[in-house]
Design an enzyme around this catalytic site. Structure first.
Site, PDB file in Angstrom:
ATOM      1  N   ILE A   6       2.471 -10.459  13.699  1.00  0.00           N
ATOM      2  CA  ILE A   6       3.271  -9.655  12.652  1.00  0.00           C
ATOM      3  C   ILE A   6       2.371  -8.571  12.276  1.00  0.00           C
ATOM      4  O   ILE A   6       1.065  -8.794  12.122  1.00  0.00           O
ATOM      5  CB  ILE A   6       3.459 -10.210  11.542  1.00  0.00           C
ATOM      6  N   THR A  31      -1.556  -9.402  11.273  1.00  0.00           N
ATOM      7  CA  THR A  31      -2.458  -8.424  11.231  1.00  0.00           C
ATOM      8  C   THR A  31      -2.362  -7.292   9.895  1.00  0.00           C
ATOM      9  O   THR A  31      -1.227  -7.320   9.650  1.00  0.00           O
ATOM     10  CB  THR A  31      -2.278  -7.402  12.607  1.00  0.00           C
ATOM     11  N   ASP A  52      -5.540  -1.467  12.632  1.00  0.00           N
ATOM     12  CA  ASP A  52      -4.765  -0.215  12.377  1.00  0.00           C
ATOM     13  C   ASP A  52      -3.779   0.192  13.787  1.00  0.00           C
ATOM     14  O   ASP A  52      -4.460   0.189  14.814  1.00  0.00           O
ATOM     15  CB  ASP A  52      -5.599   0.925  12.028  1.00  0.00           C
ATOM     16  N   ASN A  75       6.252  -4.562  12.159  1.00  0.00           N
ATOM     17  CA  ASN A  75       6.571  -4.261  10.766  1.00  0.00           C
ATOM     18  C   ASN A  75       5.895  -2.907  10.150  1.00  0.00           C
ATOM     19  O   ASN A  75       6.369  -2.556   9.374  1.00  0.00           O
ATOM     20  CB  ASN A  75       6.557  -5.734   9.849  1.00  0.00           C
ATOM     21  N   TYR A 140      10.857  10.638   8.318  1.00  0.00           N
ATOM     22  CA  TYR A 140      10.955   9.420   8.014  1.00  0.00           C
ATOM     23  C   TYR A 140      11.836   8.813   8.802  1.00  0.00           C
ATOM     24  O   TYR A 140      11.696   7.904   9.767  1.00  0.00           O
ATOM     25  CB  TYR A 140      11.009   8.911   6.593  1.00  0.00           C
ATOM     26  N   LYS A 144      11.992   6.523  12.407  1.00  0.00           N
ATOM     27  CA  LYS A 144      12.546   5.128  12.449  1.00  0.00           C
ATOM     28  C   LYS A 144      13.728   5.190  13.501  1.00  0.00           C
ATOM     29  O   LYS A 144      14.140   4.443  14.183  1.00  0.00           O
ATOM     30  CB  LYS A 144      13.355   4.689  11.091  1.00  0.00           C
ATOM     31  N   THR A 175      10.449  -3.640  -4.407  1.00  0.00           N
ATOM     32  CA  THR A 175       9.780  -4.599  -4.911  1.00  0.00           C
ATOM     33  C   THR A 175       8.487  -4.636  -3.981  1.00  0.00           C
ATOM     34  O   THR A 175       7.496  -5.457  -4.252  1.00  0.00           O
ATOM     35  CB  THR A 175      10.348  -5.919  -5.031  1.00  0.00           C
TER      36      THR A 175
HETATM   37  N1  LIG Z   1      10.534  -0.968   1.372  1.00  0.00           N
HETATM   38  C1  LIG Z   1      11.758  -0.184   1.642  1.00  0.00           C
HETATM   39  O1  LIG Z   1      12.462   0.179   0.686  1.00  0.00           O
HETATM   40  C2  LIG Z   1      11.844  -0.181   3.135  1.00  0.00           C
HETATM   41  C3  LIG Z   1      13.171   0.127   3.525  1.00  0.00           C
HETATM   42  C4  LIG Z   1      13.571   0.030   4.961  1.00  0.00           C
HETATM   43  C5  LIG Z   1      12.540  -0.183   5.853  1.00  0.00           C
HETATM   44  N2  LIG Z   1      11.125  -0.131   5.589  1.00  0.00           N
HETATM   45  C6  LIG Z   1      10.160  -0.537   6.626  1.00  0.00           C
HETATM   46  O2  LIG Z   1       9.682  -1.958   6.473  1.00  0.00           O
HETATM   47  C7  LIG Z   1       8.519  -2.034   6.706  1.00  0.00           C
HETATM   48  C8  LIG Z   1       7.484  -2.840   5.955  1.00  0.00           C
HETATM   49  O3  LIG Z   1       7.664  -1.800   4.597  1.00  0.00           O
HETATM   50  P1  LIG Z   1       7.408  -2.605   3.173  1.00  0.00           P
HETATM   51  O4  LIG Z   1       8.625  -2.181   2.436  1.00  0.00           O
HETATM   52  O5  LIG Z   1       7.061  -3.927   3.349  1.00  0.00           O
HETATM   53  O6  LIG Z   1       6.239  -1.655   2.737  1.00  0.00           O
HETATM   54  P2  LIG Z   1       4.788  -1.854   2.284  1.00  0.00           P
HETATM   55  O7  LIG Z   1       4.727  -3.290   1.286  1.00  0.00           O
HETATM   56  O8  LIG Z   1       3.995  -0.646   1.990  1.00  0.00           O
HETATM   57  O9  LIG Z   1       4.095  -2.635   3.586  1.00  0.00           O
HETATM   58  C9  LIG Z   1       3.989  -1.712   4.741  1.00  0.00           C
HETATM   59  C10 LIG Z   1       2.677  -2.497   5.729  1.00  0.00           C
HETATM   60  O10 LIG Z   1       2.352  -1.439   6.787  1.00  0.00           O
HETATM   61  C11 LIG Z   1       0.933  -1.380   6.780  1.00  0.00           C
HETATM   62  N3  LIG Z   1       0.568  -0.179   7.456  1.00  0.00           N
HETATM   63  C12 LIG Z   1       0.678   0.947   7.062  1.00  0.00           C
HETATM   64  N4  LIG Z   1       0.264   1.940   8.116  1.00  0.00           N
HETATM   65  C13 LIG Z   1      -0.504   1.080   8.963  1.00  0.00           C
HETATM   66  C14 LIG Z   1      -1.113   1.282  10.069  1.00  0.00           C
HETATM   67  N5  LIG Z   1      -1.482   2.631  10.700  1.00  0.00           N
HETATM   68  N6  LIG Z   1      -1.537   0.259  10.858  1.00  0.00           N
HETATM   69  C15 LIG Z   1      -1.310  -0.975  10.341  1.00  0.00           C
HETATM   70  N7  LIG Z   1      -0.712  -1.417   9.043  1.00  0.00           N
HETATM   71  C16 LIG Z   1      -0.218   0.012   8.483  1.00  0.00           C
HETATM   72  C17 LIG Z   1       0.623  -1.403   5.365  1.00  0.00           C
HETATM   73  O11 LIG Z   1      -0.864  -1.649   5.251  1.00  0.00           O
HETATM   74  P3  LIG Z   1      -1.805  -1.096   4.132  1.00  0.00           P
HETATM   75  O12 LIG Z   1      -1.880  -2.094   3.091  1.00  0.00           O
HETATM   76  O13 LIG Z   1      -3.173  -1.230   4.929  1.00  0.00           O
HETATM   77  O14 LIG Z   1      -1.263   0.136   3.779  1.00  0.00           O
HETATM   78  C18 LIG Z   1       1.168  -2.544   4.800  1.00  0.00           C
HETATM   79  O15 LIG Z   1       0.910  -3.860   4.995  1.00  0.00           O
HETATM   80  C19 LIG Z   1       7.796  -0.518   7.249  1.00  0.00           C
HETATM   81  O16 LIG Z   1       7.957  -0.313   8.727  1.00  0.00           O
HETATM   82  C20 LIG Z   1       8.871   0.237   6.312  1.00  0.00           C
HETATM   83  O17 LIG Z   1       9.245   1.575   6.915  1.00  0.00           O
HETATM   84  C21 LIG Z   1      10.865  -0.461   4.026  1.00  0.00           C
END
Ligand SMILES: NC(=O)c1ccc[n+]([C@@H]2O[C@H](COP(=O)([O-])OP(=O)(O)OC[C@H]3O[C@@H](n4cnc5c(N)ncnc54)[C@H](OP(=O)(O)O)[C@@H]3O)[C@@H](O)[C@H]2O)c1
Length: 249
Positions: A6, A31, A52, A75, A140, A144, A175
């Protein structure tokens, strides 16, 4: 024991999904960019690995070291909510480097092993913004949507090899750290023409106001990912969260 890799497990959906697979008795390679700050518990079945996804050498090394895996969950991702005119070419590329090219790179790295074993599941986490356009989300959403199209074609070309590919589309999840991480990244936004100011304030305000709205919890996303992985009959696209499910109705 089944194994899953993951990406982006430092917070949010990735963290919750890693927990879930561990609780279900899977071996997990979780990861993240900063493994020293992990919130995951120590476990014999858990490998925490620095990655990364924009680093191609890192991707090859991590996938090689993970060995045979049954499931990949792409993810990791970054958000961006800003007018296109206030988003420099460098920042467009930055978003695509993670959300698109990073996802493709990790996918490419696991495919030879899955194809040889004639088994495996790839789950790509995209977003419900690809179902309903949102102002300020053009870059964005473009990133996606690219992954949606990629995954749908990939699923067809992997079918003869017994490898499945699915999309999980989360709705808005206030959240996780997504919003904060996007705001930090957007500190690098170029100057947005003043003409947008009132509209940006209006959209941001509406976006922040979650009162009375349906939204998504990390557990909704974890459940959708889990369903995609364990159920061979699960649909190609799985909405996650009440708001995303409503858009698909
Ligand atoms: N939250 C929402 O409203 C939402 C809605 C729809 C889709 N999503 C999608 O769901 C996924 C997870 O998001 P989340 O809501 O859980 O947000 P989050 O808490 O910000 O988690 C995102 C994760 O991605 C990591 N990441 C970012 N850039 C990276 C890179 N270059 N290499 C490796 N890891 C990287 C971040 O790591 P760091 O801690 O190092 O930054 C973090 O672990 C994303 O793909 C996002 O686009 C989110």
């Amino acid at each position: 024991m089944k194994t899953v890799l993951i990406t982006g497990c430092s917070s949010g959906f990735g963290l919750e999904t890693a927990h879930h697979f561990l609780n279900q008795g899977w071996a997990v390679t979780a990861t993240m960019r900063k493994p020293d700050h992990t919130l995951l518990p120590a476990s014999d079945h858990l490998k925490i690995v620095e990655l990364d996804i924009t680093d191609p050498n890192g991707v090859s090394r991590v996938v090689q070291e993970a060995g045979s895996i049954n499931a990949l969950v792409n993810n990791a991702g970054v958000g961006w909510l800003n007018p296109f005119e206030g988003t420099s070419e460098d920042n467009v590329r930055r978003i695509f480097e993670t959300n698109v090219f990073g996802t493709l790179a990790v996918t490419r790295a696991v495919l030879p092993q899955m194809r040889a074993e004639k088994a495996g599941v790839i789950v790509n986490v995209t977003s419900s913004v690809t179902l309903k356009p949102l102002p300020l989300a053009s870059v964005y959403t473009a990133s996606k949507t690219a992954v949606n199209a990629f995954t749908e074609c990939l699923a067809l070309e992997l079918e003869p090899f017994g490898v499945r590919a699915h999309l999980v589309l989360p709705g808005q999840a206030p959240t996780t750290r997504f919003g904060q991480n996007a705001m930090a990244l957007m500190a690098q936004a170029k100057d947005t023409p003043d003409d947008y100011a009132a509209f940006v304030a209006q959209v941001m305000g509406a976006n922040r106001n979650t009162q009375g709205k349906k939204y998504t919890y990390a557990k909704d996303v974890t459940e959708a990912i889990w369903q995609a992985v364990i159920d061979p009959d699960s649909p190609m696209r799985i909405p996650a969260g009440k708001d995303s499910v409503a858009l698909c109705a």
